[in-house]
Design an enzyme around this catalytic site. Structure first.
Site, short mmCIF file in Angstrom:
data_model
loop_
_atom_site.label_atom_id
_atom_site.label_comp_id
_atom_site.label_asym_id
_atom_site.label_seq_id
_atom_site.Cartn_x
_atom_site.Cartn_y
_atom_site.Cartn_z
N ASP A 98 -5.09 2.68 -38.25
CA ASP A 98 -5.43 3.75 -37.32
C ASP A 98 -4.27 3.89 -36.34
O ASP A 98 -3.93 2.92 -35.65
CB ASP A 98 -6.72 3.35 -36.58
CG ASP A 98 -7.52 4.54 -36.10
OD1 ASP A 98 -6.89 5.52 -35.64
OD2 ASP A 98 -8.76 4.49 -36.16
N GLU A 254 -7.09 13.06 -37.65
CA GLU A 254 -8.29 13.47 -36.93
C GLU A 254 -7.94 14.73 -36.15
O GLU A 254 -7.00 14.73 -35.35
CB GLU A 254 -8.75 12.36 -35.98
CG GLU A 254 -10.14 12.63 -35.45
CD GLU A 254 -10.44 11.91 -34.14
OE1 GLU A 254 -11.63 11.74 -33.83
OE2 GLU A 254 -9.50 11.55 -33.41
N HIS A 330 -17.28 6.02 -36.25
CA HIS A 330 -17.57 5.23 -35.06
C HIS A 330 -17.81 6.07 -33.81
O HIS A 330 -18.13 5.53 -32.76
CB HIS A 330 -16.40 4.26 -34.80
CG HIS A 330 -15.14 4.99 -34.46
ND1 HIS A 330 -14.49 5.82 -35.34
CD2 HIS A 330 -14.43 5.05 -33.31
CE1 HIS A 330 -13.43 6.35 -34.75
NE2 HIS A 330 -13.36 5.91 -33.52
O1 TEU Z 1 -11.78 10.57 -30.96
C1 TEU Z 1 -11.49 11.81 -30.43
C2 TEU Z 1 -12.54 12.84 -30.32
O2 TEU Z 1 -12.17 13.98 -30.29
C3 TEU Z 1 -14.00 12.61 -30.17
O3 TEU Z 1 -14.67 12.36 -31.34
C4 TEU Z 1 -14.33 11.63 -29.08
O4 TEU Z 1 -14.69 10.41 -29.63
C5 TEU Z 1 -15.46 12.05 -28.19
O5 TEU Z 1 -16.65 11.67 -28.76
C6 TEU Z 1 -15.57 13.45 -27.79
O6 TEU Z 1 -16.88 13.69 -27.32
C7 TEU Z 1 -10.76 9.65 -31.13
C8 TEU Z 1 -11.33 8.30 -31.53
O7 TEU Z 1 -11.96 8.43 -32.77
C9 TEU Z 1 -12.22 7.82 -30.43
O8 TEU Z 1 -12.90 6.64 -30.76
C10 TEU Z 1 -11.37 7.62 -29.21
O9 TEU Z 1 -12.17 7.29 -28.12
C11 TEU Z 1 -10.57 8.87 -28.85
O10 TEU Z 1 -9.95 9.47 -29.98
C12 TEU Z 1 -9.46 8.52 -27.90
O11 TEU Z 1 -8.51 7.72 -28.55
#
Ligand code: TEU
Ligand code: CA
Length: 556
Positions: A98, A254, A330
């Site tokens: 990641d 993502e 997650h």
């Molecule tokens: O997630 C980014 C994101 O856009 C969302 O899914 C976020 O988790 C949030 O729920 C918006 O409501 C990524 C990672 O997957 C997440 O775990 C991290 O907290 C985030 O980036 C920051 O690195």
């Protein structure tokens, strides 16, 4: 190795903190993962996506990295990592790292230097701006985790930008040195032998140079204005040229704020960027009934809305690009609790039905740990049980600033808090579900007595064995990998049904998303022929579908 080997792969996501604890400190770790690789081999997956294991003060459970080339102490050592990687490879399992490079931790050496003075050589690694004349923030962007996206630093009297927690300052990708450092770090991991990368919020890395407020969206000015910025494709192509194209990797970005058309710019054949992306169209809550407080009070999508999204993406990327298929990770509540039915009566059938609907689509399926057991939301009742920074911040904001009753806010968290996905993996019916000998860092879901890997592995009809079969079918049948997708009954209130066709091979997929018995409509009865490849009931008829029934026919 086939160049696009990842098109045949099934990926399994591990959230290391919650997977398996080897030393009784209550926190999952690398040795814990190594000890469970045989389990994953048995399930049949090809690739593990490992959520961050790098050194981190854990403001956001590892998504705040303070050293990209060291392992978080709680998770073990670099030797433990190498041992895990070797053992995975020996079992034929690949490892995908990641990469969190929109931001670092504020404890990363670069930021520690950066905040020392305006002249520091690392100053420009991050995004610093003067206050407005009245002392206010440089613009109105808000952090994804509540509050302003800007934090004022007394020492140099400027604000720094953080789209997430204040301990996650955003890197300045305009700075070539930042980009070089990121590519070097990735190359270092490739040389170690890792097999791919999942890129955290990659669509946010290129900011518009003048950092405009942007439009007011939902209940505030948000950092959504940062998505798909002016230099994003230039950066990804540069990264591809310097790193990704040099190794046989699997890559997924993502991608908040990307639609199916825009996706092709990220993962189209001739773009030289990524293999695929994760979009958010089906996991942000209903668009037809948006909440007042964003995802927190938006109901989950019903079948018609979900089907529209999935079909739009299947069709949008049918000729160019590649889908990633997921219902959980997650950051999302458990999919059986959100899109299925987690009551004792329907949990298993509905978990299997959702898996069928997803795994028969075209794309690369992603399974989140515990999904293959049909794990459910714990629906914690007390705020003390929550751990996630996003949940704790929104609780403060909604109860204090918005004055909502505590019960209402807990009600939101019970359905959509990220902690729903983060309770310990349920290995067996012993103490702490077999996750740890000590005190788990977050409560175990009490339903582990019923739902656990040990029990499911010895039950042929379990959700686990159903996933195993879906994975095996994908590995055996080209039509599941490459077949064309055609949606049937696009308006049906209960059924998600489609065919996949590859030359003279054809399969027919029929899923009942409702808890009612549903008559099979006349128009699709012609497809009820050939062998049943898989089904979640022992017997399937041709007149009607039982609650949450799913069945796949091999027509030719
Ligand atoms: O997630 C980014 C994101 O856009 C969302 O899914 C976020 O988790 C949030 O729920 C918006 O409501 C990524 C990672 O997957 C997440 O775990 C991290 O907290 C985030 O980036 C920051 O690195
Ligand atoms: Ca541990």
């Amino acid at each position: 190795m086939k160049k696009d080997w990842w098109k045949n792969a099934v990926v399994y996501q591990i959230y290391p903190r919650s997977f398996a604890d080897s030393n009784g400190d209550g926190i999952g770790d690398l040795k814990g993962i190594t000890g469970k690789l045989e389990y994953l081999k048995e399930l049949g997956i090809d690739v593990i996506w490992l959520s961050p294991v790098y050194q981190s003060p854990n403001a956001d459970n590892g998504y705040d990295i303070s050293d990209y080339q060291a392992i978080m102490e709680e998770f073990g050592t670099m030797d433990d990592f190498d041992e895990m990687l070797d053992k995975a490879h020996a079992l034929g399992i690949k490892i995908m790292m990641d990469v969190v490079v929109n931001h670092t931790s504020d404890e990363h050496r670069w930021f520690v230097e950066s905040r020392k003075s305006k002249e520091n050589p690392y100053r420009d690694y991050y995004i610093w701006r003067d206050p407005k004349e009245d002392g206010g923030t440089p613009n109105r962007w808000e952090s994804s985790f509540s509050g302003s996206a800007w934090t004022y630093d007394e020492k140099t009297e400027q604000y720094y930008l953080h789209l997430f927690a204040d301990k996650q300052p955003d890197l300045n990708w305009e700075n070539e040195k930042v980009r070089e450092a990121v590519y070097d770090m990735m190359t270092w991991w490739c040389k170690k032998g890792v097999d791919g990368f999942r890129f955290d919020v990659i669509t946010l890395i290129s900011k518009q140079p003048d950092l405009p407020d942007g439009e007011e969206i939902g209940n505030g000015y948000t950092a959504q204005t940062c998505a798909n910025g002016p230099r994003i494709h230039e950066y990804l192509q540069e990264m591809n040229e310097k790193v990704l194209s040099r190794y046989p990797l699997i890559t997924v970005g993502e991608s908040p704020m990307v639609d199916a058309q825009m996706a092709k710019l990220y993962c189209g054949k001739d773009r030289h960027e990524l293999n695929m992306i994760f979009h958010f169209d089906h996991v942000s809550g209903s668009m037809k009934h948006p909440g007042k407080y964003g995802k927190w009070d938006a109901p989950a999508m019903d079948l018609p809305e979900l089907r529209d999204v999935l079909a739009r993406w299947q069709e949008g990327l049918s000729e160019d690009g590649w889908n990633s298929l997921y219902l959980s990770n997650h950051d999302q509540p458990r999919c059986v609790s959100r899109f299925g039915n987690d009551s004792a009566e329907y949990r298993e059938v509905s978990a299997k039905m959702l898996a069928t609907a997803m795994h028969m689509l075209k794309g690369t399926p992603y399974i989140y740990q515990g999904e293959e057991l049909g794990m459910t939301n714990p629906r914690f009742e007390k705020i003390e049980q929550y751990r996630d920074v996003e949940s704790l911040n929104i609780y403060e904001r909604l109860t204090k600033e918005e004055g909502l009753p505590e019960k209402t806010v807990i009600g939101y968290l019970k359905e959509v808090s990220r902690d729903n996905a983060r309770t310990p993996m349920q290995w067996d019916s012993g103490k702490n579900a077999g996750f740890t000998e000590g005190n788990p860092w977050i409560d175990v879901n009490p339903d582990y007595v019923e739902i656990n890997a040990g029990k499911e592995m010895s039950d042929e009809d379990s959700v686990f064995h159903y996933y195993q079969k879906l994975i095996r079918l994908r590995h055996e049948m080209d039509v599941i990998v490459d077949g064309r997708f055609d949606l049937l009954l696009p308006e049906d209130p209960n059924l998600f049904t489609y065919t996949r066709t590859l030359e003279d091979e054809k399969i027919f997929v029929l899923c009942n998303f409702s808890k009612n018995v549903v008559d099979i409509p006349e128009e699709i009865r012609g497809y009820l022929q050939g062998d049943v490849l898989i089904s979640n009931y022992k017997e399937t008829g041709t007149d009607y579908l039982k609650p949450y029934e799913a069945v796949v026919y091999q027509i030719s």
